[in-house]
Write a protein that holds these residues in place. Structure first.
Motif, mmCIF file in Angstrom:
data_model
loop_
_atom_site.group_PDB
_atom_site.id
_atom_site.type_symbol
_atom_site.label_atom_id
_atom_site.label_comp_id
_atom_site.label_asym_id
_atom_site.label_seq_id
_atom_site.Cartn_x
_atom_site.Cartn_y
_atom_site.Cartn_z
ATOM 1 N N PRO A 1 15.133 12.466 -37.939
ATOM 2 C CA PRO A 1 13.994 12.837 -38.791
ATOM 3 C C PRO A 1 12.778 11.943 -38.555
ATOM 4 O O PRO A 1 12.911 10.777 -38.157
ATOM 5 N N VAL A 2 11.599 12.508 -38.828
ATOM 6 C CA VAL A 2 10.330 11.799 -38.648
ATOM 7 C C VAL A 2 9.571 11.812 -39.969
ATOM 8 O O VAL A 2 9.522 12.847 -40.654
ATOM 9 N N LEU A 3 8.981 10.684 -40.328
ATOM 10 C CA LEU A 3 8.256 10.538 -41.588
ATOM 11 C C LEU A 3 6.757 10.727 -41.380
ATOM 12 O O LEU A 3 6.176 10.181 -40.433
ATOM 13 N N PHE A 4 6.116 11.515 -42.280
ATOM 14 C CA PHE A 4 4.677 11.767 -42.221
ATOM 15 C C PHE A 4 4.033 11.440 -43.567
ATOM 16 O O PHE A 4 4.703 11.432 -44.594
ATOM 17 N N PRO B 1 18.988 3.176 -44.994
ATOM 18 C CA PRO B 1 19.313 1.806 -45.427
ATOM 19 C C PRO B 1 18.066 1.053 -45.895
ATOM 20 O O PRO B 1 16.957 1.265 -45.379
ATOM 21 N N THR B 2 18.264 0.177 -46.857
ATOM 22 C CA THR B 2 17.145 -0.636 -47.346
ATOM 23 C C THR B 2 16.678 -1.641 -46.300
ATOM 24 O O THR B 2 15.593 -2.202 -46.422
ATOM 25 N N THR B 3 17.505 -1.845 -45.279
ATOM 26 C CA THR B 3 17.123 -2.750 -44.183
ATOM 27 C C THR B 3 16.388 -2.023 -43.062
ATOM 28 O O THR B 3 15.988 -2.643 -42.080
ATOM 29 N N GLY B 4 16.235 -0.720 -43.202
ATOM 30 C CA GLY B 4 15.564 0.072 -42.168
ATOM 31 C C GLY B 4 14.103 -0.291 -42.016
ATOM 32 O O GLY B 4 13.437 -0.699 -42.972
ATOM 33 N N ARG B 5 13.580 -0.104 -40.822
ATOM 34 C CA ARG B 5 12.210 -0.499 -40.505
ATOM 35 C C ARG B 5 11.184 0.219 -41.377
ATOM 36 O O ARG B 5 10.146 -0.345 -41.727
ATOM 37 N N LEU B 6 11.452 1.489 -41.762
ATOM 38 C CA LEU B 6 10.481 2.266 -42.533
ATOM 39 C C LEU B 6 10.880 2.431 -43.999
ATOM 40 O O LEU B 6 10.348 3.295 -44.691
ATOM 41 N N TYR B 7 11.790 1.572 -44.467
ATOM 42 C CA TYR B 7 12.240 1.701 -45.855
ATOM 43 C C TYR B 7 11.064 1.623 -46.836
ATOM 44 O O TYR B 7 10.964 2.420 -47.780
ATOM 45 N N ASN B 8 10.152 0.680 -46.621
ATOM 46 C CA ASN B 8 9.017 0.502 -47.532
ATOM 47 C C ASN B 8 7.989 1.626 -47.426
ATOM 48 O O ASN B 8 7.065 1.713 -48.241
ATOM 49 N N GLN B 9 8.143 2.489 -46.417
ATOM 50 C CA GLN B 9 7.225 3.618 -46.243
ATOM 51 C C GLN B 9 7.736 4.890 -46.914
ATOM 52 O O GLN B 9 7.020 5.889 -46.972
ATOM 53 N N GLU C 1 17.019 4.653 -38.217
ATOM 54 C CA GLU C 1 18.188 4.056 -38.875
ATOM 55 C C GLU C 1 18.838 4.994 -39.902
ATOM 56 O O GLU C 1 19.739 4.592 -40.644
ATOM 57 N N CYS C 2 18.378 6.225 -39.958
ATOM 58 C CA CYS C 2 18.891 7.195 -40.925
ATOM 59 C C CYS C 2 20.416 7.298 -40.829
ATOM 60 O O CYS C 2 20.979 7.456 -39.742
ATOM 61 N N LEU C 3 21.093 7.179 -41.977
ATOM 62 C CA LEU C 3 22.557 7.201 -41.995
ATOM 63 C C LEU C 3 23.113 8.621 -41.999
ATOM 64 O O LEU C 3 24.169 8.892 -41.404
#
Length: 375
Positions: free
Chosen positions: A3-6, A44-52, A23-25
């Protein structure tokens, strides 16, 4: 597909947007015939884009074996559990639930013009387009301000209610088909590619007769219940032995200027019986299978399946050999394979908002309270 986030206001989906959710589980897309179309993923909360990850933002995901990537708008993000969050997103077409359609009416209009006018005559601007392959003109109106999606289906007098059919949601494009799927010739068979099968035969929606009524509010705010002199309309093809009556309020089937008469009520009730098979239950099969088209040895088979397709299912040990339509798909976007496919029949509906569902419950209570008057 990963998946890709926009961003929430993105309209060009050919890029990588904010970034890839590498990092999507897990990521699953569920689509129902004329119903829900949602994506649920765990990250995961450790994923690179978690804060996004934020509500209103868009996620691009593969919804099934045959369709192009679709956009889903995030409406809920769970509290972190075991170092991961669950992200819930609805298909982009749900944005039409927030686009207000303005009032208008026509005594005779083609479905193409009706859809175009609904999409054009709105209180807010949008990017959606529409088309249909129906052509028979009918009377159509937007009797009160409501969402564009409600005008399409899920309410009395909607496009789906008047013309029937099956909707296909393709990002900003809404397509109204007479028949969306195909008779694929695909065979899902025990011992070949069938991995699980659940058979459900529920007769809770089967009846022997219909008791229709409608409620008229007089000038003194009193409620007058209109029913038929014969009271019941029999369902001739019922499979039940014991009597079971469906009590249905047709008040909302009448327009604001339409007189509630016995003849009109009878006509609407008979039309309802023609369009709804209430006399027999439709068995539902939920299956899972291995996509043989991905196996080099079966590359020529091309057993790709989409929503509303008609398939053949065979299970020799259970004595099942039947053709049925795909009414629900659950697709694993990461593995690019179906988790499950449900075959059978389902009532056409477009219930898509919790608030609308809550209002519907209150409405049902009000209608049930009316019924003792009839008795």
């Amino acid at each position: 597909m990963i998946p890709v986030l926009f961003r929430a206001d993105a309209t060009n989906f050919s890029t990588y947007g904010i970034g890839v959710l590498a990092e999507c589980l897990s990521c699953e897309v569920t689509e129902e015939r004329n119903g829900a179309f949602e994506c649920i993923l765990k990250y995961p909360t450790t994923g690179r884009l978690y804060n996004q990850l934020r509500t209103e933002r868009l996620i691009k995901a593969k919804p099934n074996d045959t369709a192009k990537d679709q956009m889903f708008r995030v409406y809920r993000i769970s509290t972190p559990i075991d170092g991961a969050v669950t992200v819930y997103a609805q298909h982009l077409s749900y944005d039409l639930s927030n686009v207000a359609a303005l009032q208008w009416s026509s005594e005779s209009i083609s479905p193409t013009l009706a859809m175009e006018k609904v999409f054009q005559n709105t209180a807010t601007t949008h990017n959606f387009t529409c088309k249909t392959d129906y052509s028979t003109p009918k009377a159509f109106s937007v009797a009160r301000p409501q969402s564009v999606r409600a005008c399409l289906g899920g309410a009395a007098g909607s496009i789906l209610d008047l013309w029937g059919g099956e909707f296909e949601w393709d990002n900003y494009s809404v397509v109204h088909h007479q028949g969306r799927g195909q008779h694929t010739g695909v065979v899902i068979e025990y011992g070949k590619n069938l991995t699980s099968l659940e058979h459900d035969n529920d007769n809770s929606g089967v009846y022997t007769d219909l008791l229709p009524y409608a409620v008229v509010t007089t000038e003194t705010n009193e409620e007058l219940v209109v029913s038929l002199p014969e009271v019941l309309l029999p369902i001739s093809d019922t499979t039940l032995v014991q009597k079971r009556t469906l009590i249905k309020d047709f008040t909302d089937s009448f327009g604001e200027e339409e007189a509630v008469t016995v003849d009109a009520l009878r006509a609407k009730a008979n039309n309802y019986l023609r369009n709804n098979p209430l006399g027999s239950s439709a068995p539902t099969l939920t299956i899972a299978f291995e996509p043989l088209w991905k196996n080099p040895e079966y590359a020529a088979v091309l057993e790709r399946v989409s929503l509303c397709d008609t398939l053949m299912v065979r299970h020799s040990l259970l004595g099942i050999s039947t053709k049925a339509k795909v009414i629900t798909t659950v697709y694993d976007t990461l593995a690019e394979k179906y988790v499950s496919i449900t075959l059978g029949s389902a009532k056409a509906n477009l219930i898509n908002e919790v608030a609308a569902a809550g209002a519907a419950v209150e409405d049902v209570v009000a209608k049930v309270d009316r019924f003792p008057t009839l008795m």
